[in-house]
Design a protein around this motif. Sequence first.
Motif, PDB file in Angstrom:
ATOM      1  N   ALA A 136       0.829  -1.208   0.000  1.00 30.92           N
ATOM      2  CA  ALA A 136       0.000   0.000   0.000  1.00 30.92           C
ATOM      3  C   ALA A 136       0.861   1.255   0.000  1.00 30.92           C
ATOM      4  O   ALA A 136       0.573   2.229  -0.715  1.00 30.92           O
ATOM      5  CB  ALA A 136      -0.940  -0.012   1.200  1.00 30.92           C
ATOM      6  N   ALA A 137       1.943   1.245   0.797  1.00 33.84           N
ATOM      7  CA  ALA A 137       2.828   2.408   0.842  1.00 33.84           C
ATOM      8  C   ALA A 137       3.547   2.594  -0.489  1.00 33.84           C
ATOM      9  O   ALA A 137       3.719   3.724  -0.970  1.00 33.84           O
ATOM     10  CB  ALA A 137       3.837   2.259   1.981  1.00 33.84           C
ATOM     11  N   MET A 138       3.988   1.489  -1.078  1.00 30.38           N
ATOM     12  CA  MET A 138       4.647   1.582  -2.388  1.00 30.38           C
ATOM     13  C   MET A 138       3.690   2.140  -3.430  1.00 30.38           C
ATOM     14  O   MET A 138       4.068   2.960  -4.276  1.00 30.38           O
ATOM     15  CB  MET A 138       5.162   0.200  -2.815  1.00 30.38           C
ATOM     16  N   ARG A 139       2.455   1.706  -3.376  1.00 25.15           N
ATOM     17  CA  ARG A 139       1.465   2.165  -4.345  1.00 25.15           C
ATOM     18  C   ARG A 139       1.248   3.671  -4.211  1.00 25.15           C
ATOM     19  O   ARG A 139       1.199   4.398  -5.208  1.00 25.15           O
ATOM     20  CB  ARG A 139       0.164   1.402  -4.132  1.00 25.15           C
ATOM     21  N   ARG A 140       1.119   4.166  -3.000  1.00 25.11           N
ATOM     22  CA  ARG A 140       0.936   5.609  -2.791  1.00 25.11           C
ATOM     23  C   ARG A 140       2.136   6.393  -3.305  1.00 25.11           C
ATOM     24  O   ARG A 140       1.989   7.445  -3.942  1.00 25.11           O
ATOM     25  CB  ARG A 140       0.714   5.899  -1.300  1.00 25.11           C
ATOM     26  N   SER A 141       3.333   5.883  -3.033  1.00 25.18           N
ATOM     27  CA  SER A 141       4.544   6.561  -3.476  1.00 25.18           C
ATOM     28  C   SER A 141       4.643   6.600  -4.999  1.00 25.18           C
ATOM     29  O   SER A 141       5.019   7.621  -5.587  1.00 25.18           O
ATOM     30  CB  SER A 141       5.773   5.856  -2.881  1.00 25.18           C
ATOM     31  N   LEU A 142       4.289   5.508  -5.649  1.00 23.82           N
ATOM     32  CA  LEU A 142       4.371   5.446  -7.113  1.00 23.82           C
ATOM     33  C   LEU A 142       3.349   6.367  -7.764  1.00 23.82           C
ATOM     34  O   LEU A 142       3.631   7.001  -8.789  1.00 23.82           O
ATOM     35  CB  LEU A 142       4.154   4.000  -7.571  1.00 23.82           C
ATOM     36  N   LEU A 143       2.152   6.455  -7.189  1.00 23.73           N
ATOM     37  CA  LEU A 143       1.149   7.365  -7.740  1.00 23.73           C
ATOM     38  C   LEU A 143       1.623   8.808  -7.636  1.00 23.73           C
ATOM     39  O   LEU A 143       1.449   9.602  -8.576  1.00 23.73           O
ATOM     40  CB  LEU A 143      -0.182   7.182  -7.009  1.00 23.73           C
ATOM     41  N   ALA A 144       2.220   9.154  -6.503  1.00 24.25           N
ATOM     42  CA  ALA A 144       2.733  10.513  -6.338  1.00 24.25           C
ATOM     43  C   ALA A 144       3.873  10.778  -7.316  1.00 24.25           C
ATOM     44  O   ALA A 144       3.982  11.876  -7.889  1.00 24.25           O
ATOM     45  CB  ALA A 144       3.203  10.717  -4.892  1.00 24.25           C
ATOM     46  N   ARG A 145       4.725   9.792  -7.503  1.00 24.26           N
ATOM     47  CA  ARG A 145       5.853   9.952  -8.434  1.00 24.26           C
ATOM     48  C   ARG A 145       5.354  10.088  -9.873  1.00 24.26           C
ATOM     49  O   ARG A 145       5.841  10.932 -10.639  1.00 24.26           O
ATOM     50  CB  ARG A 145       6.787   8.746  -8.298  1.00 24.26           C
ATOM     51  N   ALA A 146       4.384   9.275 -10.260  1.00 26.21           N
ATOM     52  CA  ALA A 146       3.873   9.316 -11.628  1.00 26.21           C
ATOM     53  C   ALA A 146       3.262  10.667 -11.960  1.00 26.21           C
ATOM     54  O   ALA A 146       3.348  11.141 -13.102  1.00 26.21           O
ATOM     55  CB  ALA A 146       2.840   8.205 -11.830  1.00 26.21           C
ATOM     56  N   ALA A 147       2.656  11.300 -10.956  1.00 20.72           N
ATOM     57  CA  ALA A 147       2.030  12.600 -11.198  1.00 20.72           C
ATOM     58  C   ALA A 147       3.048  13.677 -11.541  1.00 20.72           C
ATOM     59  O   ALA A 147       2.674  14.749 -12.045  1.00 20.72           O
ATOM     60  CB  ALA A 147       1.223  13.018  -9.966  1.00 20.72           C
ATOM     61  N   LEU A 148       4.339  13.420 -11.305  1.00 24.40           N
ATOM     62  CA  LEU A 148       5.397  14.387 -11.605  1.00 24.40           C
ATOM     63  C   LEU A 148       6.046  14.142 -12.956  1.00 24.40           C
ATOM     64  O   LEU A 148       6.898  14.929 -13.377  1.00 24.40           O
ATOM     65  CB  LEU A 148       6.470  14.333 -10.508  1.00 24.40           C
ATOM     66  N   VAL A 149       5.673  13.050 -13.632  1.00 27.15           N
ATOM     67  CA  VAL A 149       6.300  12.687 -14.908  1.00 27.15           C
ATOM     68  C   VAL A 149       5.382  13.123 -16.050  1.00 27.15           C
ATOM     69  O   VAL A 149       4.293  12.553 -16.217  1.00 27.15           O
ATOM     70  CB  VAL A 149       6.564  11.168 -14.972  1.00 27.15           C
ATOM     71  N   PRO A 150       5.771  14.114 -16.840  1.00 26.06           N
ATOM     72  CA  PRO A 150       4.868  14.634 -17.874  1.00 26.06           C
ATOM     73  C   PRO A 150       4.339  13.580 -18.830  1.00 26.06           C
ATOM     74  O   PRO A 150       3.157  13.602 -19.183  1.00 26.06           O
ATOM     75  CB  PRO A 150       5.743  15.665 -18.600  1.00 26.06           C
ATOM     76  N   ASP A 151       5.176  12.651 -19.266  1.00 26.52           N
ATOM     77  CA  ASP A 151       4.724  11.656 -20.240  1.00 26.52           C
ATOM     78  C   ASP A 151       3.733  10.661 -19.650  1.00 26.52           C
ATOM     79  O   ASP A 151       3.061   9.941 -20.393  1.00 26.52           O
ATOM     80  CB  ASP A 151       5.924  10.901 -20.832  1.00 26.52           C
ATOM     81  N   LEU A 152       3.646  10.599 -18.331  1.00 23.35           N
ATOM     82  CA  LEU A 152       2.660   9.732 -17.688  1.00 23.35           C
ATOM     83  C   LEU A 152       1.363  10.473 -17.382  1.00 23.35           C
ATOM     84  O   LEU A 152       0.479   9.934 -16.725  1.00 23.35           O
ATOM     85  CB  LEU A 152       3.238   9.120 -16.402  1.00 23.35           C
ATOM     86  N   ARG A 153       1.259  11.700 -17.873  1.00 25.01           N
ATOM     87  CA  ARG A 153       0.045  12.489 -17.682  1.00 25.01           C
ATOM     88  C   ARG A 153      -0.560  12.849 -19.039  1.00 25.01           C
ATOM     89  O   ARG A 153      -1.081  13.937 -19.231  1.00 25.01           O
ATOM     90  CB  ARG A 153       0.365  13.747 -16.872  1.00 25.01           C
ATOM     91  N   LEU A 154      -0.481  11.885 -19.972  1.00 24.20           N
ATOM     92  CA  LEU A 154      -1.010  12.072 -21.315  1.00 24.20           C
ATOM     93  C   LEU A 154      -1.971  10.942 -21.673  1.00 24.20           C
ATOM     94  O   LEU A 154      -1.810   9.809 -21.207  1.00 24.20           O
ATOM     95  CB  LEU A 154       0.125  12.081 -22.349  1.00 24.20           C
ATOM     96  N   LYS A 155      -2.938  11.253 -22.487  1.00 20.13           N
ATOM     97  CA  LYS A 155      -3.796  10.249 -23.097  1.00 20.13           C
ATOM     98  C   LYS A 155      -4.144  10.710 -24.509  1.00 20.13           C
ATOM     99  O   LYS A 155      -3.784  11.829 -24.912  1.00 20.13           O
ATOM    100  CB  LYS A 155      -5.056  10.007 -22.268  1.00 20.13           C
ATOM    101  N   VAL A 156      -4.845   9.874 -25.252  1.00 21.22           N
ATOM    102  CA  VAL A 156      -5.109  10.129 -26.666  1.00 21.22           C
ATOM    103  C   VAL A 156      -6.529  10.641 -26.866  1.00 21.22           C
ATOM    104  O   VAL A 156      -7.474  10.156 -26.234  1.00 21.22           O
ATOM    105  CB  VAL A 156      -4.893   8.844 -27.493  1.00 21.22           C
ATOM    106  N   ARG A 157      -6.649  11.606 -27.766  1.00 20.47           N
ATOM    107  CA  ARG A 157      -7.950  12.040 -28.239  1.00 20.47           C
ATOM    108  C   ARG A 157      -7.927  12.104 -29.769  1.00 20.47           C
ATOM    109  O   ARG A 157      -6.971  12.610 -30.356  1.00 20.47           O
ATOM    110  CB  ARG A 157      -8.313  13.415 -27.677  1.00 20.47           C
ATOM    111  N   GLU A 158      -8.968  11.557 -30.382  1.00 20.81           N
ATOM    112  CA  GLU A 158      -9.093  11.581 -31.843  1.00 20.81           C
ATOM    113  C   GLU A 158      -9.742  12.888 -32.292  1.00 20.81           C
ATOM    114  O   GLU A 158     -10.669  13.394 -31.654  1.00 20.81           O
ATOM    115  CB  GLU A 158      -9.952  10.407 -32.308  1.00 20.81           C
ATOM    116  N   VAL A 159      -9.248  13.427 -33.409  1.00 19.17           N
ATOM    117  CA  VAL A 159      -9.854  14.608 -34.010  1.00 19.17           C
ATOM    118  C   VAL A 159     -11.207  14.202 -34.612  1.00 19.17           C
ATOM    119  O   VAL A 159     -11.337  13.107 -35.166  1.00 19.17           O
ATOM    120  CB  VAL A 159      -8.928  15.180 -35.103  1.00 19.17           C
TER     121      VAL A 159
END
Length: 466
Positions: A33-56
């Motif tokens: 559980a602690a590792m999971r919380r830490s990884l979520l916080a870390r991922a929020a700081l990585v720009p490429d992990l804050r992207l998703k796809v949208r079709e035109v």
Amino acid sequence: MSPPDAQTYWISTKIHSDQFLLYCFEDPADSTAAMRRSLLARAALVPDLRLKVREVPFHADYPHWVPMDVGSDHVVAHEPLESWPDCLLAVGDLLTERLDSRESPWRLHLFAVAHGAPRCGDGPAVVAVLQVAHALADGRGASTLARALFGGQDAAVRRAPSPAPWRPALALTLAAARLPAQLVALLAAAVPAHRTHRDLERDTAAGALPPQPPSLPKGPTNARPDERRSVRMVVRDAADLRGPGVTVTVGAMTAISLALTRYLRAQGSAVPADLAAEVTVAKPGQSTARNHFRNVAVDLHPGVADPRERAAAIAASMATRRIRGEHPAAVAADRALRSVPGPLVRWGVEQFDFGAIPDTVTGNTVVSSVDRGPADLSLGGGPVRFTAGFPALSQFMGLTHGVHGIGDSVTIGVSTSPSVLADLDAYETMLHEAIDEVSAAFGPIGWRAAPSPDTLHSVSEAPAEQ
């Protein structure tokens, strides 16, 4: 989204192509559980992990990368596992899952393993599997994302500024405005592409350029896999696969050639005289897309008995394929693709029959090789012990190999289906024996001896050859 990445994205809606990067950490002090919380916080700081796809709208242009919030479902803590065989079963099941990049192009899976993980003694370990859509990153890029999650505080990556908020109407307007210029650029790029293609044909006919490798008859490992997936991980010292003038990649391919030949014979199957591997290699030059690689067919030379001679022949085959792939015609073709309007690329993907089974193939297995850097990663206080990867299977590719190194260890990850390789335990044993034979033939040598950029992630990965 760049044209190559958009093409990769559209293809991913037809066939499985997600990457699965596995990292094993020994005896972490933190709870899952602690590792999971830490990884979520870390991922929020990585720009490429804050992207998703949208079709035109109306598919009038290439898809866009748009902002995405990192949510609790991005890191999944699975039920604890008792043993390493349990982990192998769980990872095999995981390979059947597919991401929807419109929701998220990545997900991280955590498996707590009570005992038996390689290089972890008999104590506990945590296996983290980063699932990444190929449109987001190739093998080298995905490894960089994993380093951002498991590395030190300076490991966060930034590929590009965060995109603007998604406005479909604006995207459609921009697509219409871009179309005339794209058509002009396409016509301009077509002329040099045609000219350099004629040069390629002329150079090939004159013997100045290696010929295109011939298509091969299908072998036993080209059988269509069923929906089940089985994996094995052969974890070894990198020094076991490197020799004078021989990279880890070539050493691993030599061991794979030996083991696969012996396995087929043991199963009563004919060994193709022209046994070959489809190998992903990084393209030369500056990358203009997240995916910067090509696939080449490399002869595995099953008829060469001496391991050193077989390794030399495999290395020569790789060098020959590299020479052809670096012809100006390849660069001109890539430039022309960058000028093709998105609707035309998507139409081409839609017309292709991904369920068709060809009469011939370019290889009998896949080999993808990525050096994932020094072993300075950790999770929950536990150090990384090895890393692995599993190139995707296809309708006519029932056996793949991922060769992945971190620190002084290299893992050959094997992915198949029980309908293709009935006795995977026997094949795993043969791989270990083949590596022992290769190591004895090459002699001991250090691991970090000037690797050269070359081989990638199969279906997946864009790396540096080890």
